[in-house]
Design a protein around this motif. Structure first.
Motif, mmCIF file in Angstrom:
data_model
loop_
_atom_site.group_PDB
_atom_site.id
_atom_site.type_symbol
_atom_site.label_atom_id
_atom_site.label_comp_id
_atom_site.label_asym_id
_atom_site.label_seq_id
_atom_site.Cartn_x
_atom_site.Cartn_y
_atom_site.Cartn_z
ATOM 1 N N TRP A 239 0.840 -1.192 0.000
ATOM 2 C CA TRP A 239 0.000 0.000 0.000
ATOM 3 C C TRP A 239 0.873 1.240 0.000
ATOM 4 O O TRP A 239 1.707 1.440 0.885
ATOM 5 C CB TRP A 239 -0.929 -0.003 1.209
ATOM 6 N N GLN A 240 0.718 2.081 -1.009
ATOM 7 C CA GLN A 240 1.470 3.331 -1.156
ATOM 8 C C GLN A 240 0.731 4.400 -0.349
ATOM 9 O O GLN A 240 -0.257 4.965 -0.804
ATOM 10 C CB GLN A 240 1.543 3.693 -2.646
ATOM 11 N N GLU A 241 1.179 4.624 0.887
ATOM 12 C CA GLU A 241 0.482 5.508 1.831
ATOM 13 C C GLU A 241 0.174 6.898 1.279
ATOM 14 O O GLU A 241 -0.955 7.331 1.292
ATOM 15 C CB GLU A 241 1.310 5.663 3.113
ATOM 16 N N SER B 79 0.803 -0.666 -5.020
ATOM 17 C CA SER B 79 1.942 -0.484 -5.919
ATOM 18 C C SER B 79 2.772 -1.758 -5.999
ATOM 19 O O SER B 79 2.869 -2.507 -5.030
ATOM 20 C CB SER B 79 2.827 0.663 -5.411
ATOM 21 N N THR B 80 3.375 -1.988 -7.153
ATOM 22 C CA THR B 80 4.293 -3.107 -7.348
ATOM 23 C C THR B 80 5.742 -2.616 -7.434
ATOM 24 O O THR B 80 6.656 -3.433 -7.536
ATOM 25 C CB THR B 80 3.963 -3.878 -8.641
ATOM 26 N N ALA B 81 5.956 -1.316 -7.369
ATOM 27 C CA ALA B 81 7.289 -0.732 -7.531
ATOM 28 C C ALA B 81 8.266 -1.292 -6.500
ATOM 29 O O ALA B 81 8.002 -1.267 -5.302
ATOM 30 C CB ALA B 81 7.219 0.785 -7.418
ATOM 31 N N CYS C 233 11.592 -7.653 -2.305
ATOM 32 C CA CYS C 233 11.363 -6.206 -2.383
ATOM 33 C C CYS C 233 12.601 -5.448 -1.924
ATOM 34 O O CYS C 233 13.370 -5.939 -1.100
ATOM 35 C CB CYS C 233 10.167 -5.805 -1.528
ATOM 36 N N ASP C 234 12.741 -4.241 -2.442
ATOM 37 C CA ASP C 234 13.919 -3.435 -2.109
ATOM 38 C C ASP C 234 13.679 -2.471 -0.951
ATOM 39 O O ASP C 234 14.462 -1.557 -0.724
ATOM 40 C CB ASP C 234 14.406 -2.676 -3.345
ATOM 41 N N HIS C 235 12.574 -2.672 -0.224
ATOM 42 C CA HIS C 235 12.257 -1.798 0.908
ATOM 43 C C HIS C 235 11.365 -2.556 1.898
ATOM 44 O O HIS C 235 10.792 -3.586 1.567
ATOM 45 C CB HIS C 235 11.539 -0.535 0.416
ATOM 46 N N MET C 236 11.271 -2.032 3.110
ATOM 47 C CA MET C 236 10.421 -2.622 4.152
ATOM 48 C C MET C 236 9.072 -1.901 4.160
ATOM 49 O O MET C 236 9.020 -0.678 4.084
ATOM 50 C CB MET C 236 11.065 -2.448 5.531
ATOM 51 N N THR C 237 8.001 -2.692 4.229
ATOM 52 C CA THR C 237 6.646 -2.151 4.309
ATOM 53 C C THR C 237 5.691 -3.293 4.633
ATOM 54 O O THR C 237 6.134 -4.376 4.997
ATOM 55 C CB THR C 237 6.250 -1.447 2.979
ATOM 56 N N SER C 238 4.397 -3.090 4.478
ATOM 57 C CA SER C 238 3.409 -4.162 4.613
ATOM 58 C C SER C 238 3.116 -4.700 3.221
ATOM 59 O O SER C 238 2.779 -3.935 2.319
ATOM 60 C CB SER C 238 2.117 -3.627 5.230
ATOM 61 N N TYR C 239 3.236 -6.012 3.041
ATOM 62 C CA TYR C 239 3.076 -6.635 1.733
ATOM 63 C C TYR C 239 1.824 -7.495 1.677
ATOM 64 O O TYR C 239 1.349 -7.982 2.693
ATOM 65 C CB TYR C 239 4.268 -7.554 1.420
#
Length: 82
Positions: free
Chosen positions: A31-33, A39-41, A61-67
């Motif tokens: 989710w792109q806050e 987003s799939t980026a 993924c190249d970053h930490m977030t909720s997937y």
């Protein structure tokens, strides 16, 4: 968190429809806050594995977030999404 030196690897369970004609189209997303959309980026689907009778989709993924996974099936002309 961005700028990781190694990618984050996540395995999430996939929902399968019994007797499906075509395997689901699976996309790893987050989710792109700031923009309020999925987003799939920076995320790629790298593998599918079976563990304890369940299919897992492995993403990197190249970053930490909720997937999560977006899934779309086309079974006998009927399109399902999850």
């Amino acid at each position: 968190m961005k700028g990781l030196t190694s990618p984050v690897v996540v395995a999430l369970p996939r929902i399968d429809i019994p007797n499906q004609v075509i395997p689901p189209n699976v996309k790893p997303v987050y989710w792109q806050e700031g923009e309020s959309h999925w987003s799939t980026a920076g995320c790629d689907l790298v593998d599918t594995v079976e563990m304890r009778n369940q299919n897992l989709s492995v993403m990197q993924c190249d970053h930490m977030t909720s997937y999560t996974l977006l899934q779309v099936w086309n079974t006998l002309g009927i399109v399902y999404s999850c």
